[in-house]
Scaffold this active site. Structure first.
Site, mmCIF file in Angstrom:
data_model
loop_
_atom_site.group_PDB
_atom_site.id
_atom_site.type_symbol
_atom_site.label_atom_id
_atom_site.label_comp_id
_atom_site.label_asym_id
_atom_site.label_seq_id
_atom_site.Cartn_x
_atom_site.Cartn_y
_atom_site.Cartn_z
ATOM 1 N N SER A 101 33.262 -15.434 -30.701
ATOM 2 C CA SER A 101 32.970 -16.526 -29.776
ATOM 3 C C SER A 101 34.179 -17.424 -29.588
ATOM 4 O O SER A 101 34.911 -17.722 -30.542
ATOM 5 C CB SER A 101 31.792 -17.353 -30.306
ATOM 6 O OG SER A 101 31.587 -18.499 -29.513
ATOM 7 N N ASP A 102 34.375 -17.859 -28.353
ATOM 8 C CA ASP A 102 35.368 -18.886 -28.070
ATOM 9 C C ASP A 102 34.869 -20.207 -28.647
ATOM 10 O O ASP A 102 33.681 -20.354 -28.946
ATOM 11 C CB ASP A 102 35.570 -19.000 -26.555
ATOM 12 C CG ASP A 102 36.625 -20.023 -26.196
ATOM 13 O OD1 ASP A 102 37.563 -20.218 -26.988
ATOM 14 O OD2 ASP A 102 36.500 -20.644 -25.122
ATOM 15 N N LYS A 103 35.766 -21.169 -28.812
ATOM 16 C CA LYS A 103 35.365 -22.463 -29.366
ATOM 17 C C LYS A 103 35.081 -23.477 -28.265
ATOM 18 O O LYS A 103 33.952 -23.930 -28.095
ATOM 19 C CB LYS A 103 36.438 -23.009 -30.309
ATOM 20 C CG LYS A 103 36.096 -24.393 -30.885
ATOM 21 C CD LYS A 103 37.225 -24.943 -31.709
ATOM 22 C CE LYS A 103 38.384 -25.413 -30.840
ATOM 23 N NZ LYS A 103 38.043 -26.611 -30.026
ATOM 24 N N THR A 104 36.119 -23.818 -27.507
ATOM 25 C CA THR A 104 36.000 -24.898 -26.534
ATOM 26 C C THR A 104 35.043 -24.526 -25.415
ATOM 27 O O THR A 104 35.236 -23.546 -24.709
ATOM 28 C CB THR A 104 37.378 -25.239 -25.946
ATOM 29 O OG1 THR A 104 38.283 -25.539 -27.003
ATOM 30 C CG2 THR A 104 37.276 -26.431 -25.005
ATOM 31 N N VAL A 361 37.172 -17.468 -32.163
ATOM 32 C CA VAL A 361 38.507 -17.199 -31.628
ATOM 33 C C VAL A 361 38.930 -18.415 -30.812
ATOM 34 O O VAL A 361 38.232 -18.817 -29.879
ATOM 35 C CB VAL A 361 38.513 -15.942 -30.740
ATOM 36 C CG1 VAL A 361 39.919 -15.650 -30.246
ATOM 37 C CG2 VAL A 361 37.951 -14.747 -31.497
#
Length: 408
Positions: A101-104, A361
């Site tokens: 998963s992306d963070k922002t 990520v």
């Protein structure tokens, strides 16, 4: 399974109905073309046709059963705010064992706010206070505000206050019932927008960032130059000149640790620039680590005066501007908060209970990534966190060894 069984029952019912209909035609209707056919032979033909319908209905109906079940699963997942574009993805997600998963904007709300910072060598612990003002000189604040306004591609749009324009009662009622959002609209990069909001707050004296950009004359002959943010370098640069002024200044912004490495001076509270001593560099490095440990994104603002003595701003390229990003003066370090979404911790825990390994990520500082991953429940006690540069250097054998524990 229930749908497949239902298709079998429907096939058997269709076979029975066909047999009954054919026997009815033979025994009751008695058409002329069946006079030479015995009842036994005709009943045998009807039975064979019925069996054929049953045999064909089941295999032909299974693809339909699969499609219907996947469509039903898609609808159920949509109720959980999970949009599936392709039906086959339902089955694929059912077999998923890893989620990267992306963070922002995915784990976090992508609602950036500057919460603290070191401005012109003066630490400020709470910039979210509406009455917050900087404890630095006007000269120092002017340099910081100019860097915020010009070294940016984001915009803050203030909604206009407009009242009813019609005397019609229906229109007046509609205007009364309409909920207007009078909050500033942020367009572009959310990190840059957070800095613009800081400049427009009482801390920045309600600075007119748009007027500063207009004065810089970007995109016009003889005007300022912009070299946008690069995810590879994690920084951006502008070469700024104002109308009627021959002096050029480079304003530079980016990941704090990389910008600090190129700074040989720092801006002091009185507006003067002073040499970057080893002790002062150590202090700034400590600030960066502290912000990262608090799950804050740390951004550095810097500048370099008289940049036209190093390169020609009119013909400068991204490569030549990058070469000039040296001997910078550090203006500020800002800590930007981006809170986790309310349901992230529970969602991560649900995935982990289902045997799914969740990894994060992000392009953030490694310490910041660790702090947020711990808060979300992604980074466990024996989990690993690694930067992409180190990851890409690993051999296949090393990858096989660390992948089960790599979480950030």
């Amino acid at each position: 399974d229930d749908i497949a069984a239902l298709i079998g029952y429907v096939g058997m019912a269709a076979a029975a109905a066909t047999f009954v209909a054919m026997m009815f035609i033979k025994l009751v209707v008695k058409p002329a073309y069946l006079e030479d056919v015995s009842v036994f032979n005709y009943a045998l033909d009807a039975f064979i046709i019925g069996v054929t319908i049953v045999v064909v209905a089941v295999p032909e109906g299974l693809p339909l059963a699969v499609t219907i079940s996947l469509a039903y699963s898609t609808k159920k997942m949509l109720a959980d705010q999970n949009l599936i574009r392709h039906l086959a993805a339902c089955e694929t997600m059912g077999n998923a064992t890893n989620i990267c998963s992306d963070k922002t904007g995915t784990l976090t709300e992508n609602r950036m706010t500057v919460v603290k910072g070191v401005f012109a060598n003066k630490a400020q612990e709470d910039t979210t206070d509406p009455e917050c003002t900087p404890d630095i000189s006007d000269e120092a604040r002017e340099i910081i505000l100019q860097g915020i306004a010009t070294c940016s591609t984001a915009r803050v749009v203030i909604p206009e206050e407009t009242g009813p324009t019609s005397d019609d009662e229906d229109d007046d009622l509609e205007n009364e019932l309409t909920i207007k959002d009078n909050r500033p609209q942020l367009i572009g990069n959310k990190t840059e927008a957070a800095l613009l909001l800081l400049a427009r707050s009482k801390w920045g004296g309600a600075d007119d960032t748009k007027a500063r950009r207009d004065s810089a004359n970007f995109g016009k002959a003889g005007g300022s130059r912009l070299f946008p943010f690069s995810s590879r370098r994690k920084r951006m640069t502008v070469l700024v000149t104002e109308k009627g002024c021959d002096e050029w200044v480079m304003y530079h912004k980016g990941a704090a640790e990389t910008v600090l490495a190129d700074c040989t001076k720092y801006l002091d509270a009185d507006g003067a620039t002073r040499p970057m001593t080893p002790e002062k560099r150590k202090y700034f490095e400590t600030v960066i680590k502290d912000y990262a440990s608090e799950a804050l994104r740390c951004v550095a603002l810097s500048h370099r005066a008289n940049i036209d003595s190093v390169l020609d701003p009119a013909t400068a390229t991204a490569e030549s501007a990058e070469m000039a990003e040296r001997e910078l003066c550090l203006d500020a370090l800002v800590g930007i908060a981006d809170p986790l979404r309310n349901d992230v911790i529970e969602a991560v825990a649900t995935c982990q209970r289902a045997g799914i390994l969740v990894r994060m990520v992000t392009g953030d500082n490694l310490d910041t990534a660790r702090a947020i991953a711990k808060e979300a429940g992604i980074l466990t006690k024996d989990g690993l966190a690694m930067i992409g540069e180190e990851f890409r250097k690993l051999t296949p054998a090393q990858l096989d060894e660390i992948l089960p524990r790599l979480q950030v």
